[in-house]
Design a protein around this motif. Structure first.
Motif, PDB file in Angstrom:
ATOM      1  N   GLU A 114      48.901  -5.400  91.103  1.00  0.00           N
ATOM      2  CA  GLU A 114      49.356  -5.058  89.751  1.00  0.00           C
ATOM      3  C   GLU A 114      49.065  -6.198  88.780  1.00  0.00           C
ATOM      4  O   GLU A 114      48.561  -5.983  87.676  1.00  0.00           O
ATOM      5  CB  GLU A 114      50.857  -4.740  89.777  1.00  0.00           C
ATOM      6  N   LYS A 115      49.366  -7.436  89.205  1.00  0.00           N
ATOM      7  CA  LYS A 115      49.113  -8.609  88.346  1.00  0.00           C
ATOM      8  C   LYS A 115      47.626  -8.713  88.015  1.00  0.00           C
ATOM      9  O   LYS A 115      47.224  -8.989  86.892  1.00  0.00           O
ATOM     10  CB  LYS A 115      49.563  -9.897  89.056  1.00  0.00           C
ATOM     11  N   PHE A 116      46.795  -8.492  89.036  1.00  0.00           N
ATOM     12  CA  PHE A 116      45.343  -8.602  88.884  1.00  0.00           C
ATOM     13  C   PHE A 116      44.845  -7.554  87.882  1.00  0.00           C
ATOM     14  O   PHE A 116      44.067  -7.865  86.975  1.00  0.00           O
ATOM     15  CB  PHE A 116      44.690  -8.418  90.259  1.00  0.00           C
ATOM     16  N   LEU A 117      45.321  -6.309  88.023  1.00  0.00           N
ATOM     17  CA  LEU A 117      44.892  -5.248  87.101  1.00  0.00           C
ATOM     18  C   LEU A 117      45.360  -5.557  85.676  1.00  0.00           C
ATOM     19  O   LEU A 117      44.596  -5.409  84.713  1.00  0.00           O
ATOM     20  CB  LEU A 117      45.418  -3.875  87.549  1.00  0.00           C
ATOM     21  N   ASN A 118      46.598  -6.007  85.549  1.00  0.00           N
ATOM     22  CA  ASN A 118      47.116  -6.337  84.219  1.00  0.00           C
ATOM     23  C   ASN A 118      46.304  -7.451  83.562  1.00  0.00           C
ATOM     24  O   ASN A 118      46.056  -7.424  82.360  1.00  0.00           O
ATOM     25  CB  ASN A 118      48.595  -6.751  84.297  1.00  0.00           C
ATOM     26  N   PHE A 119      45.885  -8.413  84.370  1.00  0.00           N
ATOM     27  CA  PHE A 119      45.074  -9.529  83.867  1.00  0.00           C
ATOM     28  C   PHE A 119      43.745  -9.015  83.319  1.00  0.00           C
ATOM     29  O   PHE A 119      43.305  -9.387  82.230  1.00  0.00           O
ATOM     30  CB  PHE A 119      44.856 -10.514  85.024  1.00  0.00           C
ATOM     31  N   ILE A 120      43.128  -8.105  84.066  1.00  0.00           N
ATOM     32  CA  ILE A 120      41.832  -7.549  83.639  1.00  0.00           C
ATOM     33  C   ILE A 120      42.021  -6.691  82.386  1.00  0.00           C
ATOM     34  O   ILE A 120      41.261  -6.810  81.411  1.00  0.00           O
ATOM     35  CB  ILE A 120      41.201  -6.719  84.776  1.00  0.00           C
ATOM     36  N   ILE A 121      43.042  -5.847  82.405  1.00  0.00           N
ATOM     37  CA  ILE A 121      43.261  -4.941  81.267  1.00  0.00           C
ATOM     38  C   ILE A 121      43.559  -5.727  79.984  1.00  0.00           C
ATOM     39  O   ILE A 121      43.079  -5.355  78.898  1.00  0.00           O
ATOM     40  CB  ILE A 121      44.373  -3.909  81.593  1.00  0.00           C
ATOM     41  N   ALA A 122      44.303  -6.819  80.113  1.00  0.00           N
ATOM     42  CA  ALA A 122      44.592  -7.646  78.921  1.00  0.00           C
ATOM     43  C   ALA A 122      43.279  -8.145  78.300  1.00  0.00           C
ATOM     44  O   ALA A 122      43.125  -8.152  77.072  1.00  0.00           O
ATOM     45  CB  ALA A 122      45.492  -8.816  79.301  1.00  0.00           C
ATOM     46  N   GLU A 123      42.349  -8.531  79.146  1.00  0.00           N
ATOM     47  CA  GLU A 123      41.045  -8.999  78.655  1.00  0.00           C
ATOM     48  C   GLU A 123      40.275  -7.838  78.009  1.00  0.00           C
ATOM     49  O   GLU A 123      39.654  -7.999  76.950  1.00  0.00           O
ATOM     50  CB  GLU A 123      40.241  -9.612  79.823  1.00  0.00           C
ATOM     51  N   VAL A 124      40.331  -6.669  78.631  1.00  0.00           N
ATOM     52  CA  VAL A 124      39.643  -5.484  78.086  1.00  0.00           C
ATOM     53  C   VAL A 124      40.202  -5.153  76.697  1.00  0.00           C
ATOM     54  O   VAL A 124      39.443  -4.870  75.759  1.00  0.00           O
ATOM     55  CB  VAL A 124      39.797  -4.271  79.038  1.00  0.00           C
ATOM     56  N   ILE A 125      41.528  -5.221  76.568  1.00  0.00           N
ATOM     57  CA  ILE A 125      42.144  -4.898  75.276  1.00  0.00           C
ATOM     58  C   ILE A 125      41.687  -5.896  74.201  1.00  0.00           C
ATOM     59  O   ILE A 125      41.392  -5.495  73.070  1.00  0.00           O
ATOM     60  CB  ILE A 125      43.687  -4.841  75.395  1.00  0.00           C
ATOM     61  N   ARG A 126      41.577  -7.174  74.588  1.00  0.00           N
ATOM     62  CA  ARG A 126      41.038  -8.173  73.637  1.00  0.00           C
ATOM     63  C   ARG A 126      39.630  -7.782  73.208  1.00  0.00           C
ATOM     64  O   ARG A 126      39.281  -7.856  72.032  1.00  0.00           O
ATOM     65  CB  ARG A 126      41.029  -9.576  74.259  1.00  0.00           C
ATOM     66  N   HIS A 127      38.802  -7.352  74.164  1.00  0.00           N
ATOM     67  CA  HIS A 127      37.428  -6.915  73.829  1.00  0.00           C
ATOM     68  C   HIS A 127      37.473  -5.715  72.883  1.00  0.00           C
ATOM     69  O   HIS A 127      36.730  -5.661  71.907  1.00  0.00           O
ATOM     70  CB  HIS A 127      36.648  -6.522  75.089  1.00  0.00           C
ATOM     71  N   HIS A 128      38.346  -4.737  73.213  1.00  0.00           N
ATOM     72  CA  HIS A 128      38.458  -3.524  72.376  1.00  0.00           C
ATOM     73  C   HIS A 128      38.825  -3.908  70.929  1.00  0.00           C
ATOM     74  O   HIS A 128      38.292  -3.348  69.974  1.00  0.00           O
ATOM     75  CB  HIS A 128      39.552  -2.591  72.906  1.00  0.00           C
ATOM     76  N   GLU A 129      39.783  -4.852  70.811  1.00  0.00           N
ATOM     77  CA  GLU A 129      40.225  -5.265  69.462  1.00  0.00           C
ATOM     78  C   GLU A 129      39.074  -5.898  68.689  1.00  0.00           C
ATOM     79  O   GLU A 129      38.894  -5.641  67.496  1.00  0.00           O
ATOM     80  CB  GLU A 129      41.417  -6.232  69.575  1.00  0.00           C
ATOM     81  N   ARG A 130      38.290  -6.712  69.378  1.00  0.00           N
ATOM     82  CA  ARG A 130      37.128  -7.356  68.743  1.00  0.00           C
ATOM     83  C   ARG A 130      36.114  -6.293  68.311  1.00  0.00           C
ATOM     84  O   ARG A 130      35.608  -6.339  67.178  1.00  0.00           O
ATOM     85  CB  ARG A 130      36.498  -8.350  69.741  1.00  0.00           C
ATOM     86  N   ILE A 131      35.849  -5.329  69.160  1.00  0.00           N
ATOM     87  CA  ILE A 131      34.878  -4.268  68.831  1.00  0.00           C
ATOM     88  C   ILE A 131      35.382  -3.461  67.629  1.00  0.00           C
ATOM     89  O   ILE A 131      34.617  -3.142  66.719  1.00  0.00           O
ATOM     90  CB  ILE A 131      34.626  -3.344  70.054  1.00  0.00           C
ATOM     91  N   ALA A 132      36.705  -3.166  67.617  1.00  0.00           N
ATOM     92  CA  ALA A 132      37.280  -2.387  66.500  1.00  0.00           C
ATOM     93  C   ALA A 132      37.123  -3.152  65.190  1.00  0.00           C
ATOM     94  O   ALA A 132      36.762  -2.573  64.156  1.00  0.00           O
ATOM     95  CB  ALA A 132      38.754  -2.098  66.788  1.00  0.00           C
TER      96      ALA A 132
END
Ligand SMILES: O=C(O)C(=O)C[C@]1(C(=O)O)C=C[C@@H](O)C=C1
Length: 115
Positions: free
Chosen positions: A86-104
């Protein structure tokens, strides 16, 4: 300076061989993890662009809950600590969300320049 053994210099040959064999395996697994993560990020970059163009929010908490539930189950079956999974997935998803925000942000800026 301590006298503890931190290297492989004074190891019995059989022990050294076994350690090398296991480390080769670890190196292969680490390479696979990097390649899999690269593929995952390629897919999430596309999701990020799709969300930006259609002005959808970067994060989807409902989807995340379902992913965590599923991953915890997979981890348990694979005898991996589900809390770690769970920690590992949350770590990856947090990074993905940062990428999404940058793309937006980039997409919104490009649209305001284009008029
Ligand atoms: O599936 C999505 O909507 C994504 O943006 C991908 C992803 C993920 O990395 O798996 C990332 C952010 C969301 O909160 C949920 C999942």
């Amino acid at each position: 300076m301590t006298t503890s053994n931190t290297g492989t210099g004074d190891m019995q040959p059989e022990v050294r061989q076994e350690l090398e064999r296991l480390r080769d395996s670890i190196d292969n697994i680490d390479a696979a993890v990097v390649h899999l993560l690269a593929e995952r990020f390629k897919a999430t970059q596309q999701v990020g662009r799709l969300k930006a163009v259609h002005q959808l929010p970067p994060a989807d908490p409902g989807r995340e809950s379902r992913q965590i539930e599923r991953l915890r189950r997979l981890a348990e079956n694979a005898k991996l600590d589900p809390a770690f999974a769970e920690k590992f997935l949350n770590f990856i998803i947090a990074e993905v969300i940062r990428h999404h925000e940058r793309i937006a942000e980039d997409t919104a800026n490009a649209q305001s320049v284009d008029g």
